[in-house]
Design a protein around this motif. Structure first.
Motif, PDB file in Angstrom:
ATOM      1  N   ASN A  12      39.897  48.113  56.727  1.00 21.19           N
ATOM      2  CA  ASN A  12      39.109  47.869  55.522  1.00 21.19           C
ATOM      3  C   ASN A  12      38.009  48.903  55.316  1.00 21.19           C
ATOM      4  O   ASN A  12      36.818  48.598  55.398  1.00 21.19           O
ATOM      5  N   ALA A  13      38.427  50.111  54.999  1.00 23.01           N
ATOM      6  CA  ALA A  13      37.479  51.185  54.727  1.00 23.01           C
ATOM      7  C   ALA A  13      36.697  50.890  53.448  1.00 23.01           C
ATOM      8  O   ALA A  13      37.248  50.392  52.461  1.00 23.01           O
ATOM      9  N   VAL A  14      35.414  51.217  53.459  1.00 25.87           N
ATOM     10  CA  VAL A  14      34.584  51.030  52.276  1.00 25.87           C
ATOM     11  C   VAL A  14      33.701  52.255  52.092  1.00 25.87           C
ATOM     12  O   VAL A  14      33.148  52.790  53.056  1.00 25.87           O
ATOM     13  N   GLY A  15      33.589  52.722  50.844  1.00 24.92           N
ATOM     14  CA  GLY A  15      32.761  53.883  50.548  1.00 24.92           C
ATOM     15  C   GLY A  15      33.058  54.419  49.166  1.00 24.92           C
ATOM     16  O   GLY A  15      33.934  53.906  48.454  1.00 24.92           O
ATOM     17  N   PRO A  16      32.340  55.439  48.746  1.00 29.52           N
ATOM     18  CA  PRO A  16      32.546  56.042  47.431  1.00 29.52           C
ATOM     19  C   PRO A  16      33.970  56.574  47.254  1.00 29.52           C
ATOM     20  O   PRO A  16      34.695  56.811  48.214  1.00 29.52           O
ATOM     21  N   ARG A  17      34.320  56.760  45.976  1.00 26.71           N
ATOM     22  CA  ARG A  17      35.584  57.370  45.526  1.00 26.71           C
ATOM     23  C   ARG A  17      36.741  56.386  45.437  1.00 26.71           C
ATOM     24  O   ARG A  17      37.869  56.801  45.192  1.00 26.71           O
ATOM     25  N   GLU A  18      36.488  55.099  45.624  1.00 27.42           N
ATOM     26  CA  GLU A  18      37.558  54.120  45.433  1.00 27.42           C
ATOM     27  C   GLU A  18      37.259  53.276  44.198  1.00 27.42           C
ATOM     28  O   GLU A  18      36.468  52.341  44.262  1.00 27.42           O
ATOM     29  N   PRO A  19      37.890  53.579  43.079  1.00 26.00           N
ATOM     30  CA  PRO A  19      37.651  52.797  41.859  1.00 26.00           C
ATOM     31  C   PRO A  19      38.404  51.480  41.903  1.00 26.00           C
ATOM     32  O   PRO A  19      39.363  51.323  42.672  1.00 26.00           O
ATOM     33  N   PRO A  20      38.017  50.512  41.072  1.00 23.56           N
ATOM     34  CA  PRO A  20      38.782  49.272  40.974  1.00 23.56           C
ATOM     35  C   PRO A  20      40.064  49.505  40.189  1.00 23.56           C
ATOM     36  O   PRO A  20      40.216  50.527  39.506  1.00 23.56           O
ATOM     37  N   GLY A  21      40.986  48.582  40.276  1.00 29.20           N
ATOM     38  CA  GLY A  21      42.207  48.673  39.501  1.00 29.20           C
ATOM     39  C   GLY A  21      42.061  48.003  38.146  1.00 29.20           C
ATOM     40  O   GLY A  21      41.041  47.381  37.841  1.00 29.20           O
ATOM     41  N   GLU A  22      43.101  48.152  37.347  1.00 27.63           N
ATOM     42  CA  GLU A  22      43.112  47.483  36.045  1.00 27.63           C
ATOM     43  C   GLU A  22      43.259  45.980  36.202  1.00 27.63           C
ATOM     44  O   GLU A  22      42.720  45.201  35.415  1.00 27.63           O
ATOM     45  N   GLU A  23      44.020  45.561  37.216  1.00 31.70           N
ATOM     46  CA  GLU A  23      44.251  44.151  37.462  1.00 31.70           C
ATOM     47  C   GLU A  23      43.706  43.772  38.841  1.00 31.70           C
ATOM     48  O   GLU A  23      43.604  44.608  39.741  1.00 31.70           O
ATOM     49  N   VAL A  24      43.366  42.505  38.997  1.00 34.24           N
ATOM     50  CA  VAL A  24      42.881  42.003  40.280  1.00 34.24           C
ATOM     51  C   VAL A  24      43.959  42.203  41.340  1.00 34.24           C
ATOM     52  O   VAL A  24      45.136  41.902  41.124  1.00 34.24           O
ATOM     53  N   GLY A  25      43.566  42.730  42.494  1.00 36.60           N
ATOM     54  CA  GLY A  25      44.500  42.945  43.588  1.00 36.60           C
ATOM     55  C   GLY A  25      45.162  44.298  43.568  1.00 36.60           C
ATOM     56  O   GLY A  25      45.830  44.675  44.531  1.00 36.60           O
ATOM     57  N   GLU A  26      44.980  45.054  42.474  1.00 34.01           N
ATOM     58  CA  GLU A  26      45.569  46.396  42.420  1.00 34.01           C
ATOM     59  C   GLU A  26      44.834  47.330  43.370  1.00 34.01           C
ATOM     60  O   GLU A  26      45.435  48.216  43.972  1.00 34.01           O
ATOM     61  N   ALA A  27      43.528  47.157  43.481  1.00 35.79           N
ATOM     62  CA  ALA A  27      42.705  47.892  44.445  1.00 35.79           C
ATOM     63  C   ALA A  27      42.245  46.916  45.530  1.00 35.79           C
ATOM     64  O   ALA A  27      42.681  45.759  45.579  1.00 35.79           O
ATOM     65  N   HIS A  28      41.334  47.363  46.382  1.00 36.86           N
ATOM     66  CA  HIS A  28      40.854  46.517  47.463  1.00 36.86           C
ATOM     67  C   HIS A  28      39.723  45.612  46.987  1.00 36.86           C
ATOM     68  O   HIS A  28      39.225  45.734  45.877  1.00 36.86           O
ATOM     69  N   VAL A  29      39.307  44.708  47.874  1.00 34.49           N
ATOM     70  CA  VAL A  29      38.460  43.599  47.435  1.00 34.49           C
ATOM     71  C   VAL A  29      37.064  44.040  47.001  1.00 34.49           C
ATOM     72  O   VAL A  29      36.515  43.499  46.026  1.00 34.49           O
ATOM     73  N   ILE A  30      36.449  45.009  47.659  1.00 35.27           N
ATOM     74  CA  ILE A  30      35.093  45.401  47.281  1.00 35.27           C
ATOM     75  C   ILE A  30      35.063  46.033  45.892  1.00 35.27           C
ATOM     76  O   ILE A  30      34.238  45.634  45.052  1.00 35.27           O
ATOM     77  N   PRO A  31      35.937  46.999  45.566  1.00 30.61           N
ATOM     78  CA  PRO A  31      35.965  47.478  44.176  1.00 30.61           C
ATOM     79  C   PRO A  31      36.238  46.359  43.169  1.00 30.61           C
ATOM     80  O   PRO A  31      35.639  46.329  42.087  1.00 30.61           O
ATOM     81  N   ASP A  32      37.136  45.435  43.508  1.00 35.02           N
ATOM     82  CA  ASP A  32      37.417  44.316  42.615  1.00 35.02           C
ATOM     83  C   ASP A  32      36.173  43.470  42.374  1.00 35.02           C
ATOM     84  O   ASP A  32      35.847  43.121  41.235  1.00 35.02           O
ATOM     85  N   PHE A  33      35.464  43.105  43.443  1.00 34.02           N
ATOM     86  CA  PHE A  33      34.270  42.282  43.308  1.00 34.02           C
ATOM     87  C   PHE A  33      33.190  42.999  42.497  1.00 34.02           C
ATOM     88  O   PHE A  33      32.526  42.399  41.645  1.00 34.02           O
ATOM     89  N   VAL A  34      32.993  44.292  42.777  1.00 33.90           N
ATOM     90  CA  VAL A  34      31.944  45.025  42.052  1.00 33.90           C
ATOM     91  C   VAL A  34      32.271  45.087  40.565  1.00 33.90           C
ATOM     92  O   VAL A  34      31.395  44.920  39.714  1.00 33.90           O
ATOM     93  N   LYS A  35      33.528  45.293  40.233  1.00 29.80           N
ATOM     94  CA  LYS A  35      33.924  45.315  38.824  1.00 29.80           C
ATOM     95  C   LYS A  35      33.645  43.969  38.165  1.00 29.80           C
ATOM     96  O   LYS A  35      33.087  43.900  37.060  1.00 29.80           O
ATOM     97  N   LYS A  36      34.014  42.890  38.810  1.00 27.50           N
ATOM     98  CA  LYS A  36      33.811  41.553  38.243  1.00 27.50           C
ATOM     99  C   LYS A  36      32.329  41.217  38.090  1.00 27.50           C
ATOM    100  O   LYS A  36      31.916  40.593  37.110  1.00 27.50           O
ATOM    101  N   ILE A  37      31.542  41.625  39.078  1.00 25.80           N
ATOM    102  CA  ILE A  37      30.128  41.246  39.094  1.00 25.80           C
ATOM    103  C   ILE A  37      29.283  42.194  38.259  1.00 25.80           C
ATOM    104  O   ILE A  37      28.424  41.770  37.475  1.00 25.80           O
ATOM    105  N   ASN A  38      29.532  43.491  38.392  1.00 25.00           N
ATOM    106  CA  ASN A  38      28.696  44.496  37.726  1.00 25.00           C
ATOM    107  C   ASN A  38      29.119  44.743  36.281  1.00 25.00           C
ATOM    108  O   ASN A  38      28.264  44.852  35.388  1.00 25.00           O
ATOM    109  N   ASP A  39      30.425  44.844  36.033  1.00 29.92           N
ATOM    110  CA  ASP A  39      30.927  45.208  34.702  1.00 29.92           C
ATOM    111  C   ASP A  39      31.252  43.991  33.845  1.00 29.92           C
ATOM    112  O   ASP A  39      30.799  43.873  32.710  1.00 29.92           O
ATOM    113  N   GLU A  40      32.056  43.100  34.400  1.00 30.31           N
ATOM    114  CA  GLU A  40      32.514  41.959  33.617  1.00 30.31           C
ATOM    115  C   GLU A  40      31.491  40.836  33.556  1.00 30.31           C
ATOM    116  O   GLU A  40      31.616  39.936  32.719  1.00 30.31           O
TER     117      GLU A  40
END
Length: 320
Positions: free
Chosen positions: A175-203
């Protein structure tokens, strides 16, 4: 010493490129840019050679690796758990083709070592934690196509060593975490931290939608720590023909992780969640024992999860 890093323009690969360059290696990035981005190489771009290659093609792979001493082989079809469910056949077929091309080139050009990127998913069916390297011969093989294919890659290492004397090392990042990993278009397309940040910060979800019970446990490792471990796997004589877990042993539930991100994104509302059905093969617990890497390679993670989240969210809010 010339090191080729396949998949070097990807999230993890680009950080490994940066670390190897800082250590003084002559680095060649081998990538088809189907997923990786040239922008990820901006920190080291002037100091590396880039070879755009489809590793599924054996002839072009051989040409790309003919003057290489060490191959760090990360190139693979990879994503979050949703991605694993969407394209299991592609994962099996395409990753297998890339593995064969790389190992055949290693035989042809007498490459000193192939350093293979496996995955924590090889421990998908583990029931005892933290997981040790010795459990691989004791637990059932992974149920997911991705986990099974990564385990098959480890068999490539052993088979090409036994038949052709190709020296290898295996690293299993957790479970690597760090810059340069964007979230996916759909939930589960990327890893959990990008998904959570997108949901919390953007949506600005409230309540936050999470998959499953939220009690799933993961151990997250800063990508720069993993890059340092990969360097030791690639270069240390003690790593030859062996495999290593590279990860933090500090587990956190998905609920705890989500709340940490909630606070760091400055949300003022009370933290609340709405639970949704989990994907199949959603592993309930994944925490490694990395003491073997500490004892043999002198490697240990140094960056806390809190520091890693701060670093990732700052990058996310400024770069995306």
């Amino acid at each position: 010493m010339t090191t080729a890093i396949t998949g070097g323009a990807g999230f993890l690969g680009s950080h490994i490129v940066d670390h190897f360059v800082k250590q003084g290696d002559q680095v060649v990035v081998v990538d088809d840019f189907s997923d990786g981005k040239r922008a990820n190489l901006s920190e080291s771009e002037s100091q590396v050679e880039v070879r755009e290659v489809d590793l599924r093609d054996g002839e072009t792979t051989s040409d790309a690796l003919k003057d290489i001493d060490i191959v760090v082989h990360l190139a693979a079809k990879i994503g979050g758990i949703g991605y694993f469910h969407d394209v299991p056949a592609d994962i099996i077929a395409m990753n297998d083709a890339m593995n064969r091309s790389v190992f055949d080139a290693a035989v042809e050009h007498d490459i000193d070592r192939v350093c293979y990127a496996s995955s924590s998913m090889v421990y998908e069916n583990a029931t005892e934690f933290p997981v040790t390297e010795t459990q691989l011969g004791e637990i059932p093989p992974p149920d997911s196509a991705y986990g099974f294919q990564k385990l098959a890659g480890e068999y490539y290492c052993e088979a090409y060593h036994d038949q052709y004397d190709v020296e290898y090392s295996i690293f299993r990042p957790f479970n690597a975490v760090g810059p340069r990993e964007p979230p996916g278009e759909e939930v589960g397309e990327a890893h959990v931290i990008p998904d959570f940040v997108k949901k919390i910060n953007d949506e600005r979800q409230h309540p936050l939608k999470i998959l499953g019970s939220g009690k799933q446990i993961r151990a997250f490792t800063n990508v720069r720590d993993i890059a340092a471990g990969v360097y030791e796997c690639a270069h240390s004589p003690a790593a030859a023909n062996d495999g290593f877990n590279l990860g933090s042993s500090e587990g956190v539930t998905m609920l705890e992780l989500a709340e940490m991100i909630w606070e760091r994104c400055g949300r003022s509302e009370p933290f609340e969640v709405e639970k949704e059905d989990a994907f199949d093969h959603d592993v309930k617990k994944r925490v490694p024992d990395s003491s073997k890497a500490a004892e043999i390679l002198g490697w240990e993670p140094t960056v806390s999860l809190g520091e890693s989240l701060d670093e990732y969210i700052e990058w996310y809010q400024t770069a995306l």
